[in-house]
Design a protein around this motif. Structure first.
Motif, mmCIF file in Angstrom:
data_model
loop_
_atom_site.group_PDB
_atom_site.id
_atom_site.type_symbol
_atom_site.label_atom_id
_atom_site.label_comp_id
_atom_site.label_asym_id
_atom_site.label_seq_id
_atom_site.Cartn_x
_atom_site.Cartn_y
_atom_site.Cartn_z
ATOM 1 N N SER A 57 0.978 -3.423 9.560
ATOM 2 C CA SER A 57 -0.117 -3.200 8.800
ATOM 3 C C SER A 57 -1.241 -4.083 9.169
ATOM 4 C CB SER A 57 0.094 -3.513 7.251
ATOM 5 O OG SER A 57 0.680 -4.884 7.119
ATOM 6 N N CYS A 58 -2.349 -3.802 8.448
ATOM 7 C CA CYS A 58 -3.531 -4.765 8.716
ATOM 8 C C CYS A 58 -3.204 -6.102 7.945
ATOM 9 C CB CYS A 58 -4.814 -4.066 8.347
ATOM 10 S SG CYS A 58 -6.126 -5.081 8.085
ATOM 11 N N THR A 59 -2.468 -6.101 6.999
ATOM 12 C CA THR A 59 -2.071 -7.071 6.048
ATOM 13 C C THR A 59 -1.247 -8.030 7.058
ATOM 14 O OG1 THR A 59 -2.148 -5.794 4.211
ATOM 15 C CG2 THR A 59 -0.803 -7.957 4.169
ATOM 16 N N ASP A 155 -12.078 -8.880 9.652
ATOM 17 C CA ASP A 155 -11.347 -8.024 8.955
ATOM 18 C C ASP A 155 -11.871 -6.579 9.186
ATOM 19 O OD1 ASP A 155 -10.017 -6.192 7.337
ATOM 20 O OD2 ASP A 155 -9.768 -7.398 5.493
ATOM 21 N N GLN A 158 -11.395 -1.200 8.509
ATOM 22 C CA GLN A 158 -12.260 0.020 8.408
ATOM 23 C C GLN A 158 -12.984 0.577 9.462
ATOM 24 O OE1 GLN A 158 -14.241 -0.127 4.807
ATOM 25 N NE2 GLN A 158 -12.380 -0.735 3.779
ATOM 26 N N SER A 179 -6.587 -1.620 10.399
ATOM 27 C CA SER A 179 -5.498 -1.131 9.574
ATOM 28 C C SER A 179 -5.437 0.424 10.279
ATOM 29 C CB SER A 179 -6.093 -0.927 8.300
ATOM 30 O OG SER A 179 -5.031 -0.011 7.518
ATOM 31 N N LYS A 184 -7.320 5.657 6.986
ATOM 32 C CA LYS A 184 -8.032 5.331 7.859
ATOM 33 C C LYS A 184 -8.263 6.381 8.964
ATOM 34 C CE LYS A 184 -8.229 1.156 6.041
ATOM 35 N NZ LYS A 184 -7.318 1.357 4.738
ATOM 36 N N TYR A 323 -12.961 -1.494 -4.515
ATOM 37 C CA TYR A 323 -12.554 -2.922 -4.812
ATOM 38 C C TYR A 323 -12.948 -3.322 -6.171
ATOM 39 C CZ TYR A 323 -11.975 -2.684 0.378
ATOM 40 O OH TYR A 323 -11.648 -2.342 1.471
HETATM 41 C C1 LIG Z 1 -10.717 -4.590 4.081
HETATM 42 C C2 LIG Z 1 -9.257 -4.383 4.014
HETATM 43 N N1 LIG Z 1 -8.444 -5.115 4.682
HETATM 44 C C3 LIG Z 1 -6.980 -4.999 4.789
HETATM 45 C C4 LIG Z 1 -6.635 -4.109 4.451
HETATM 46 C C5 LIG Z 1 -5.159 -3.750 4.284
HETATM 47 O O1 LIG Z 1 -4.761 -2.870 5.299
HETATM 48 P P1 LIG Z 1 -3.179 -2.311 5.266
HETATM 49 O O2 LIG Z 1 -2.880 -1.323 4.231
HETATM 50 O O3 LIG Z 1 -3.019 -1.714 6.778
HETATM 51 O O4 LIG Z 1 -2.129 -3.723 5.332
HETATM 52 C C6 LIG Z 1 -7.432 -2.792 3.713
HETATM 53 C C7 LIG Z 1 -6.649 -1.746 3.080
HETATM 54 O O5 LIG Z 1 -7.492 -0.602 3.067
HETATM 55 C C8 LIG Z 1 -8.941 -3.065 3.386
HETATM 56 O O6 LIG Z 1 -9.745 -2.206 3.276
#
Ligand SMILES: Cc1ncc(COP(=O)(O)O)c(C=O)c1O
Length: 375
Positions: A57-59, A155, A158, A179, A184, A323
């Motif tokens: 994941s991006c997280t 980050d 997107q 991500s 996406k 958000y």
């Molecule tokens: C700006 C931003 N950072 C991080 C994330 C986390 O991405 P992921 O769901 O791949 O962990 C998101 C998720 O949409 C996001 O909008």
């Protein structure tokens, strides 16, 4: 409720199953196999990243950044409040203090001119979010970071295939996180990527990615045994995810053309109406490109935004807000200093996202525009 037009439909190229079958029948379905290498090579070639590592994941990619930056309890990280929780939570897990920055008046991205006043002796990194794939003013951010010897972690969740003054987003900061979540432009269900632009981090990133071992070096034949050498976790996705992602990457240009076409369609169809209504459409600074990730409206107030969402819902169109300011979240509000972040709060209340996905037809976009204009 079943919507006539959903907010999102994950893109499918049609080759996902074929490549997954190929991965399965190869007998190598754990991480860092042929499809992982193909995807990483694609990104490195296309965007000039020094090194990429697919993540789950991006997280996870952001968590890897926090480990690579060696964030210690008490270190301060500057993060926009108008972002997804992961941008902050990845650093919080290391004990960092998040110093939330406000968004720009004309764009939900961080206000670059208000970053420097947030820097203290304890600041370690700035994390700009490339909101909607529209670049922050990266020259300004890099100049501040260089002056104060800070890391910049983009980050770029997107921001695939988007540019700042012609440079790919994710290639400017020291590190960047992407991500591939199903919402996406290109996706693997859940998925992400760490992009490394500062070579200092490459070796350690591979180790952290592989549970704290030097297994990647072993697979390349650079060492004759591998073992535990550092901290880490299991950040790498299986070959099944990578095979799925590869089927999407092969169609990247087609996906992007379609999404940008839809974005332009909305923009042209709503431009004059939005001016009359006092509603704002996305603003793209001269230095930024657009990647068709999302199309948003900024309404005059919360009430109008919510009425619009309800009205579209009654017409079968699923539009959504985005958000919620993180400095006001249940988790962080007591830890936030008293600064008012008015632009972040305004986007929290007033921003609305319209459906945008590959399969959305011109007729459907015309219908959405017609409904909005005749409200
Ligand atoms: C700006 C931003 N950072 C991080 C994330 C986390 O991405 P992921 O769901 O791949 O962990 C998101 C998720 O949409 C996001 O909008």
């Amino acid at each position: 409720m079943e919507y006539l037009i959903p907010f999102n439909k994950p893109y499918l190229s049609g080759k996902e199953i074929q490549y997954i079958k190929q991965a399965v029948s190869s007998g190598k379905i754990s991480g860092n196999g042929m499809f992982t290498q193909k995807c990483q090579h694609f990104f490195e070639e296309r965007y000039g990243f020094k090194k990429t590592l697919l993540t789950t994941s991006c997280t996870d990619a952001l968590e890897m950044c926090a480990l690579l930056a060696d964030i210690q309890p008490g270190d301060e990280i500057i993060v926009p409040s108008y972002t997804f929780v992961s941008t902050a939570v990845a650093f919080i897990r290391q004990g960092a203090k998040i110093v939330f920055a406000d968004s720009r008046k004309d764009h939900p991205g961080v206000d670059e001119d208000r970053i420097e006043e947030l820097i203290t002796q304890k600041t370690k990194a700035i994390v700009p979010v490339q909101y909607a794939g529209i670049a922050c003013d990266m020259d300004k951010i890099m100049a501040i970071a260089n002056k104060h010897r800070l890391l910049v972690i983009e980050d770029a969740a997107q921001a695939i295939e988007s540019f700042y003054k012609g440079k790919p987003l994710g290639s400017i900061g020291h590190l960047a996180a992407f991500s591939f979540h199903e919402t996406k432009n290109i996706n693997s269900g859940e998925g992400g990527m760490l992009a490394i632009n500062d070579e200092r981090f490459i070796r350690r990133a591979e180790i952290i990615w592989e549970k704290g071992t030097n297994r990647a070096e072993f697979f390349r034949g650079e060492v004759n045994k591998y073992g535990w050498v550092d901290i880490g976790s299991s950040f790498l996705p299986s070959e099944i995810s990578a095979a799925y992602l590869w089927a999407q990457l092969e169609n990247l240009e087609d996906i992007q053309n379609k999404r940008i076409h839809i974005w332009e369609h909305y923009y042209q169809g709503l431009k004059d109406w939005s001016i009359k209504q006092g509603i704002r459409l996305p603003y793209i600074p001269d230095y930024a490109s657009k990647n068709g990730h999302l199309f948003y409206l900024v309404c005059k107030n919360l009430e109008i935004r919510n009425q619009l969402i309800d009205y579209l819902k009654r017409k079968g169109i699923y539009a959504v807000f985005h958000y919620l300011s993180l400095h006001k979240s249940d988790f962080y509000k007591a830890k936030h200093d008293s600064r008012v972040l008015e632009n972040s709060d305004r986007y929290t209340d007033c921003l609305l996202r319209l459906p945008l996905y590959y399969e959305l037809t011109d007729e459907q976009v015309d219908y959405i525009i017609h409904i909005i204009r005749n409200i």
